[in-house]
Design a protein around this motif. Structure first.
Motif, PDB file in Angstrom:
ATOM      1  N   UNK A 297       0.836  -1.201   0.000  1.00  0.00           N
ATOM      2  CA  UNK A 297       0.000   0.000   0.000  1.00  0.00           C
ATOM      3  C   UNK A 297       0.874   1.256   0.000  1.00  0.00           C
ATOM      4  N   UNK A 298       1.880   1.291   0.850  1.00  0.00           N
ATOM      5  CA  UNK A 298       2.756   2.461   0.920  1.00  0.00           C
ATOM      6  C   UNK A 298       3.525   2.662  -0.380  1.00  0.00           C
ATOM      7  N   UNK A 299       4.054   1.600  -0.942  1.00  0.00           N
ATOM      8  CA  UNK A 299       4.820   1.703  -2.186  1.00  0.00           C
ATOM      9  C   UNK A 299       3.928   2.164  -3.330  1.00  0.00           C
TER      10      UNK A 299
ATOM     11  N   UNK B 214      -7.485   3.286  -3.993  1.00  0.00           N
ATOM     12  CA  UNK B 214      -6.537   3.496  -5.083  1.00  0.00           C
ATOM     13  C   UNK B 214      -7.233   3.773  -6.412  1.00  0.00           C
ATOM     14  N   UNK B 215      -8.455   3.334  -6.558  1.00  0.00           N
ATOM     15  CA  UNK B 215      -9.223   3.712  -7.731  1.00  0.00           C
ATOM     16  C   UNK B 215      -9.410   5.227  -7.769  1.00  0.00           C
ATOM     17  N   UNK B 216      -9.717   5.799  -6.607  1.00  0.00           N
ATOM     18  CA  UNK B 216      -9.858   7.255  -6.515  1.00  0.00           C
ATOM     19  C   UNK B 216      -8.522   7.945  -6.769  1.00  0.00           C
ATOM     20  N   UNK B 217      -7.450   7.406  -6.174  1.00  0.00           N
ATOM     21  CA  UNK B 217      -6.134   8.010  -6.338  1.00  0.00           C
ATOM     22  C   UNK B 217      -5.664   7.994  -7.789  1.00  0.00           C
TER      23      UNK B 217
ATOM     24  N   UNK C 254     -11.585  -1.948   0.614  1.00  0.00           N
ATOM     25  CA  UNK C 254     -11.259  -0.606   1.107  1.00  0.00           C
ATOM     26  C   UNK C 254     -10.118   0.002   0.315  1.00  0.00           C
ATOM     27  N   UNK C 255      -9.013  -0.728   0.199  1.00  0.00           N
ATOM     28  CA  UNK C 255      -7.862  -0.163  -0.501  1.00  0.00           C
ATOM     29  C   UNK C 255      -8.046  -0.202  -2.011  1.00  0.00           C
ATOM     30  N   UNK C 256      -8.840  -1.149  -2.517  1.00  0.00           N
ATOM     31  CA  UNK C 256      -9.154  -1.144  -3.941  1.00  0.00           C
ATOM     32  C   UNK C 256      -9.900   0.130  -4.324  1.00  0.00           C
TER      33      UNK C 256
ATOM     34  N   UNK D 139      -7.847  -9.936   6.243  1.00  0.00           N
ATOM     35  CA  UNK D 139      -9.161  -9.422   6.638  1.00  0.00           C
ATOM     36  C   UNK D 139     -10.017  -9.078   5.423  1.00  0.00           C
ATOM     37  N   UNK D 140     -11.291  -9.312   5.520  1.00  0.00           N
ATOM     38  CA  UNK D 140     -12.179  -9.130   4.374  1.00  0.00           C
ATOM     39  C   UNK D 140     -12.244  -7.685   3.896  1.00  0.00           C
TER      40      UNK D 140
END
Length: 460
Positions: free
Chosen positions: A154-156, A311-314, A306-308, A300-301
């Motif tokens: 996530x950080x990278x 990063x779509x927004x980013x 959440x991160x998908x 975790x589910x």
């Protein structure tokens, strides 16, 4: 191996722990530095109002001496983050307050303020206090020497997005010609108490050379584009990347005085080294991660959705201006939250007039009666600031039961071009709705390539 298993795989958490310490200390110094240097006073206290993000007018309640307390709490939260003391409360508190200060004003807008907010939000989800923390020492949580691999990915990925878009945004004619850098360096003073006037003159001569401008222009593109791949490729390119990062960020720090951001950017390097290397260098007494006993490697589910979505927004935000009917260099459509870092310089001749709807009397507004010098530059050149100012003028006059129309007449120069008409002076800006999806009604369209660049250099 399935993606979920890869993301959940436990790895040594030394880079995450070290970054937590760096991040907390930097935010501690940034917060208290803002108080000591007078930045908080200038930005939030000795102003009539701030230009907050549109739609967040309730943040005006924060303007005033109470901002000293907010920055004090942020600084203490940064120290607690570094110490790993009540970490979860500290990181959530810091991120919330930092977000408030970020969205409450735009006249000191910087991309690194946005990045700090994002990283703080990401760290709210990360177990950064599993080792070398006061939480472990006092038994608030059990010691852990590993963290799931997704933390590092996530950080990278976040860092890669920042640098990639920063590089791509620079690939436009003015930057390739070195024009913004030429303007910045031409009018920058290199005199300081740390060296002689003769050395300052030598620096000034060097930084005004066309070859220097092109070196920085193309060097900036290549650095942003290649730095993450170089960190990832192998250990030899990784050390080249470390040296390049030091030179790049420390040079930026010396030339542009942009606070802790260069050191914040350098701190991300810890995520590109092998965790075991960071453990040996910084935590030699820490047990090796291969001795850890992990109860579960399940993901975790919430992690993927959440991160998908995050990063779509980013990925989408920095390209949104391509889908809007505007020119981001001219009318700022889609500029914010897009990693468009130090890409252009603008100057404008702008005057604001109000017309009393009852008497028809027109008067020119004394801008300094309402805004401070650090706010004026944005008011002269940025449509969102102009729109908010028109609304505030109308509200101010309404307190005396006077209804007005607000007209803005502005001629704008981008990257040293001759000034051309920027706004339509016949449109009452105070009655216009804000368009989130394109250019504004009172901003005139333009083709920047059709406007000439003056032969003599013009002050930004």
């Amino acid at each position: 191996m399935k993606l979920r298993n890869i993301l959940a795989e436990p790895v040594d958490n030394s880079p995450l722990v070290l970054f937590r310490i760096f991040f907390g200390l930097l935010m501690f110094f940034e917060s208290f530095g803002a108080i000591i240097t007078g930045w908080v006073n200038e930005t939030f206290v000795e102003v009539n109002f701030t230009f907050n993000f549109i739609g967040l007018d309730f943040l005006q309640a924060m303007v005033g001496p109470q901002m000293y307390g907010l920055y004090f709490v942020m600084g203490i939260s940064g120290l607690f983050i570094a110490l790993g003391f009540y970490y979860r409360i500290a990181i959530i508190t810091f991120t919330t307050l930092w977000s408030v200060t970020y969205f409450a004003q735009k006249t000191h807008y910087n991309n690194h303020y946005y990045l700090v907010m994002l990283i703080g939000a990401l760290m709210c989800f990360m177990p950064a206090n599993g080792y070398a923390s006061q939480d472990v020492k006092f038994g608030f949580r059990r010691q852990e020497i590993t963290c799931p691999r997704w933390v590092y990915l996530v950080m990278i990925l976040q860092v890669a997005i920042v640098y990639f878009y920063a590089s791509i945004a620079k690939i436009y004619p003015d930057w390739l010609a070195g024009k913004p850098i030429e303007i910045w360096f031409t009018y920058k003073s290199f005199q300081t108490p740390f060296w002689s006037n003769e050395f300052a003159a030598t620096l000034s001569e060097f930084f005004t050379q066309p070859s220097t401008h092109l070196f920085f222009a193309y060097g900036g593109i290549l650095f942003d584009l290649l730095i993450v791949p170089m960190f990832l490729f192998n250990k030899w390119t990784r050390w080249i990347a470390v040296i390049a990062s030091l030179l790049f960020h420390l040079t930026n720090s010396a030339i542009f005085q942009i606070g802790v951001f260069p050191y914040f950017a350098l701190a991300f390097a810890v995520f590109f080294f092998k965790p075991e290397t960071i453990r040996r260098r910084f935590f030699p007494k820490k047990p090796m991660s291969n001795k850890a006993v992990t109860s579960s490697q399940s993901l975790p589910k919430w992690v993927l959705p959440v991160f998908g979505f995050y990063f779509l927004i980013q990925i989408a935000l920095p390209v949104r201006h391509h889908f809007m009917n505007g020119n981001v260099l001219w009318d700022e459509t889609g500029h914010r939250l897009s990693w468009r870092m130090m890409l252009r310089t603008k100057s404008a001749n702008t005057n604001v007039s109000v017309v009393n709807t009852e008497t028809g009397v027109r008067e020119r507004v004394n801008l300094y009666q309402y805004v401070k010098p650090h706010q004026l530059g944005d008011l002269l050149t940025k449509p969102d600031i102009q729109w908010q100012f028109a609304k505030k003028l109308k509200e101010s006059y309404a307190k005396d039961s006077i209804d007005i129309e607000v007209y803005i007449n502005s001629q704008l120069s981008v990257n040293g071009r001759e000034r051309v008409q920027f706004t339509d002076p016949t449109i009452d800006v105070s009655e216009q709705p804000w368009n989130f999806w394109g250019p504004q009604t009172w901003v005139l369209p333009t083709n920047l390539e059709d406007t000439k660049k003056p032969t003599p250099k013009s002050r930004p």
